[in-house]
Design a protein around this motif. Structure first.
Motif, mmCIF file in Angstrom:
data_model
loop_
_atom_site.group_PDB
_atom_site.id
_atom_site.type_symbol
_atom_site.label_atom_id
_atom_site.label_comp_id
_atom_site.label_asym_id
_atom_site.label_seq_id
_atom_site.Cartn_x
_atom_site.Cartn_y
_atom_site.Cartn_z
ATOM 1 N N TYR A 96 37.798 42.149 -8.534
ATOM 2 C CA TYR A 96 37.062 42.914 -8.096
ATOM 3 C C TYR A 96 37.646 44.506 -8.485
ATOM 4 O O TYR A 96 38.622 44.774 -8.211
ATOM 5 C CB TYR A 96 36.451 43.065 -6.763
ATOM 6 C CG TYR A 96 35.540 44.296 -6.342
ATOM 7 C CD1 TYR A 96 34.438 44.419 -7.050
ATOM 8 C CD2 TYR A 96 35.853 45.295 -5.501
ATOM 9 C CE1 TYR A 96 33.388 45.472 -6.789
ATOM 10 C CE2 TYR A 96 34.894 46.214 -5.233
ATOM 11 C CZ TYR A 96 33.855 46.282 -6.026
ATOM 12 O OH TYR A 96 32.926 47.614 -5.673
ATOM 13 N N LEU A 99 32.482 51.291 -12.734
ATOM 14 C CA LEU A 99 31.641 50.516 -13.498
ATOM 15 C C LEU A 99 32.425 50.432 -14.609
ATOM 16 O O LEU A 99 32.409 51.471 -15.691
ATOM 17 C CB LEU A 99 30.491 51.548 -13.785
ATOM 18 C CG LEU A 99 29.606 51.790 -12.602
ATOM 19 C CD1 LEU A 99 28.383 52.850 -12.658
ATOM 20 C CD2 LEU A 99 28.730 50.317 -12.334
ATOM 21 N N THR A 133 32.662 46.319 -10.217
ATOM 22 C CA THR A 133 32.668 45.423 -11.464
ATOM 23 C C THR A 133 33.303 44.119 -10.933
ATOM 24 O O THR A 133 34.795 44.279 -10.758
ATOM 25 C CB THR A 133 32.982 45.715 -12.591
ATOM 26 O OG1 THR A 133 32.333 47.109 -13.024
ATOM 27 C CG2 THR A 133 33.087 44.918 -13.500
ATOM 28 N N TYR A 162 35.195 41.214 -12.859
ATOM 29 C CA TYR A 162 35.433 41.007 -14.252
ATOM 30 C C TYR A 162 36.545 39.781 -14.228
ATOM 31 O O TYR A 162 37.152 39.517 -13.569
ATOM 32 C CB TYR A 162 36.161 42.226 -14.786
ATOM 33 C CG TYR A 162 37.327 42.686 -14.029
ATOM 34 C CD1 TYR A 162 38.530 42.331 -14.806
ATOM 35 C CD2 TYR A 162 37.496 43.215 -12.821
ATOM 36 C CE1 TYR A 162 40.035 42.786 -14.140
ATOM 37 C CE2 TYR A 162 38.702 43.452 -12.205
ATOM 38 C CZ TYR A 162 39.869 43.088 -12.835
ATOM 39 O OH TYR A 162 41.092 43.396 -12.179
ATOM 40 N N ASP A 188 42.189 45.540 -16.348
ATOM 41 C CA ASP A 188 40.992 45.763 -16.278
ATOM 42 C C ASP A 188 39.959 45.586 -17.316
ATOM 43 O O ASP A 188 39.011 46.364 -17.496
ATOM 44 C CB ASP A 188 40.521 47.105 -15.548
ATOM 45 C CG ASP A 188 41.172 47.269 -14.132
ATOM 46 O OD1 ASP A 188 41.765 46.191 -13.577
ATOM 47 O OD2 ASP A 188 41.934 48.496 -14.008
ATOM 48 N N ILE A 233 32.970 41.242 -18.130
ATOM 49 C CA ILE A 233 32.280 41.814 -16.826
ATOM 50 C C ILE A 233 31.371 40.387 -16.425
ATOM 51 O O ILE A 233 30.590 39.653 -17.303
ATOM 52 C CB ILE A 233 31.220 42.658 -17.039
ATOM 53 C CG1 ILE A 233 32.081 43.984 -17.130
ATOM 54 C CG2 ILE A 233 30.335 42.922 -15.940
ATOM 55 C CD1 ILE A 233 31.292 45.248 -17.818
ATOM 56 N N GLN A 247 28.069 43.307 -12.037
ATOM 57 C CA GLN A 247 28.171 44.833 -12.133
ATOM 58 C C GLN A 247 27.168 45.463 -11.125
ATOM 59 O O GLN A 247 25.719 45.022 -11.574
ATOM 60 C CB GLN A 247 28.332 45.482 -13.228
ATOM 61 C CG GLN A 247 29.057 46.715 -13.275
ATOM 62 C CD GLN A 247 29.435 47.528 -14.714
ATOM 63 O OE1 GLN A 247 28.248 47.375 -15.666
ATOM 64 N NE2 GLN A 247 30.507 47.591 -14.711
ATOM 65 N N GLU A 248 27.414 46.340 -10.611
ATOM 66 C CA GLU A 248 26.166 46.983 -9.731
ATOM 67 C C GLU A 248 26.578 48.466 -9.369
ATOM 68 O O GLU A 248 27.954 48.601 -9.235
ATOM 69 C CB GLU A 248 25.726 46.392 -8.425
ATOM 70 C CG GLU A 248 24.427 46.786 -7.931
ATOM 71 C CD GLU A 248 24.045 45.691 -6.498
ATOM 72 O OE1 GLU A 248 23.921 46.484 -5.637
ATOM 73 O OE2 GLU A 248 24.095 44.729 -6.807
ATOM 74 N N TRP A 249 25.689 49.500 -9.351
ATOM 75 C CA TRP A 249 25.881 50.874 -9.327
ATOM 76 C C TRP A 249 25.677 51.356 -7.659
ATOM 77 O O TRP A 249 24.706 50.703 -7.052
ATOM 78 C CB TRP A 249 25.582 51.526 -10.294
ATOM 79 C CG TRP A 249 23.935 51.778 -10.289
ATOM 80 C CD1 TRP A 249 23.226 50.848 -10.902
ATOM 81 C CD2 TRP A 249 23.110 52.719 -9.739
ATOM 82 N NE1 TRP A 249 21.847 51.055 -10.666
ATOM 83 C CE2 TRP A 249 21.611 52.271 -9.738
ATOM 84 C CE3 TRP A 249 23.360 53.782 -8.774
ATOM 85 C CZ2 TRP A 249 20.936 53.026 -9.184
ATOM 86 C CZ3 TRP A 249 22.247 54.516 -8.462
ATOM 87 C CH2 TRP A 249 21.091 54.363 -8.628
ATOM 88 N N GLN A 287 33.217 43.954 -22.392
ATOM 89 C CA GLN A 287 33.177 45.461 -22.005
ATOM 90 C C GLN A 287 33.178 46.190 -23.356
ATOM 91 O O GLN A 287 33.687 45.725 -24.506
ATOM 92 C CB GLN A 287 34.642 45.809 -21.383
ATOM 93 C CG GLN A 287 34.533 45.194 -19.888
ATOM 94 C CD GLN A 287 35.753 46.010 -19.166
ATOM 95 O OE1 GLN A 287 36.057 47.137 -19.382
ATOM 96 N NE2 GLN A 287 36.335 45.193 -18.332
#
Length: 198
Positions: free
Chosen positions: A94, A98, A122, A124, A131, A135, A138-140, A183
């Motif tokens: 995690y 984003l 994210t 991933y 990093d 993905i 993913q959430e904002w 990505q």
């Protein structure tokens, strides 16, 4: 599903508890420090603990035999390609941004420093580059005005990490695979450690 959990600290312990609540088998916990609270939680639950030989790297023989998935939770160690190859589905982690935005150790600090109005998390695929793996989820979330990196982590990004990891674990259990969206490298930014400004 058999999971090797690599991690530390509070987020490591909350991930440990979340995984156990989802009906997966944590076969081993890998830590950089034998005194870490995640190691204590694993010992209390009767789960094998391995201390990394190198705190910056996890090698193949530190991953439990017949591991389906490696999960990292607040680990700053690189999971070697051989270690990832030892798990049937590889590994996930995690990252509190984003991705591909703010790759690196200080993602939340850079989110705040750059005045980003939204942040996010994210899950991933662990990969050779930091990093940079595909993905899985993913959430904002919004960033509050004046919020510190720690406040943003505790209010929104840590709980979001638990939610997204749980969703990906449930998906992996049901489908025996992981979602994967590459990505977009053109949007990648770096979030290196910030120098102490005192």
């Amino acid at each position: 599903m058999r999971i090797t959990l690599v991690g530390s600290r509070h987020f490591g312990v909350t991930t440990f508890d979340m995984l156990r609540s989802r009906g997966v088998e944590i076969v081993r916990v890998v830590v950089a420090d034998a005194g870490d609270r995640l190691a204590a939680a694993a010992h209390a639950a009767g789960i094998e603990v391995t201390v990394q030989a190198d705190p910056k790297r996890v090698v193949a023989d530190e991953i439990a035999a017949d591991t389906d998935l490696i999960v990292t939770a607040h680990s700053h160690a690189r999971i070697s390609k051989e270690a990832l190859g030892a798990a049937r589905l590889g590994g996930i982690g995690y990252h509190p941004s984003l991705l591909p935005r703010h790759r690196g150790i200080a993602a939340i600090e850079w989110t705040v420093r750059e005045g980003d109005p939204i942040a996010g998390g994210t899950v991933y695929h662990l990969a050779d580059r930091m990093d940079a793996g595909a993905i899985a989820a993913q959430e904002w979330c919004f960033v509050r005005k004046g919020e510190t990196a720690r406040e943003l982590w505790e209010r929104a990004l840590a709980p979001l990490g638990q939610k997204l990891l749980a969703e990906v674990i449930d998906y992996a259990k049901a489908h025996k695979t992981l979602p994967a969206t590459p990505q977009d490298e053109q949007f990648a930014t770096r979030a290196p450690a910030l120098a102490d400004t005192h």
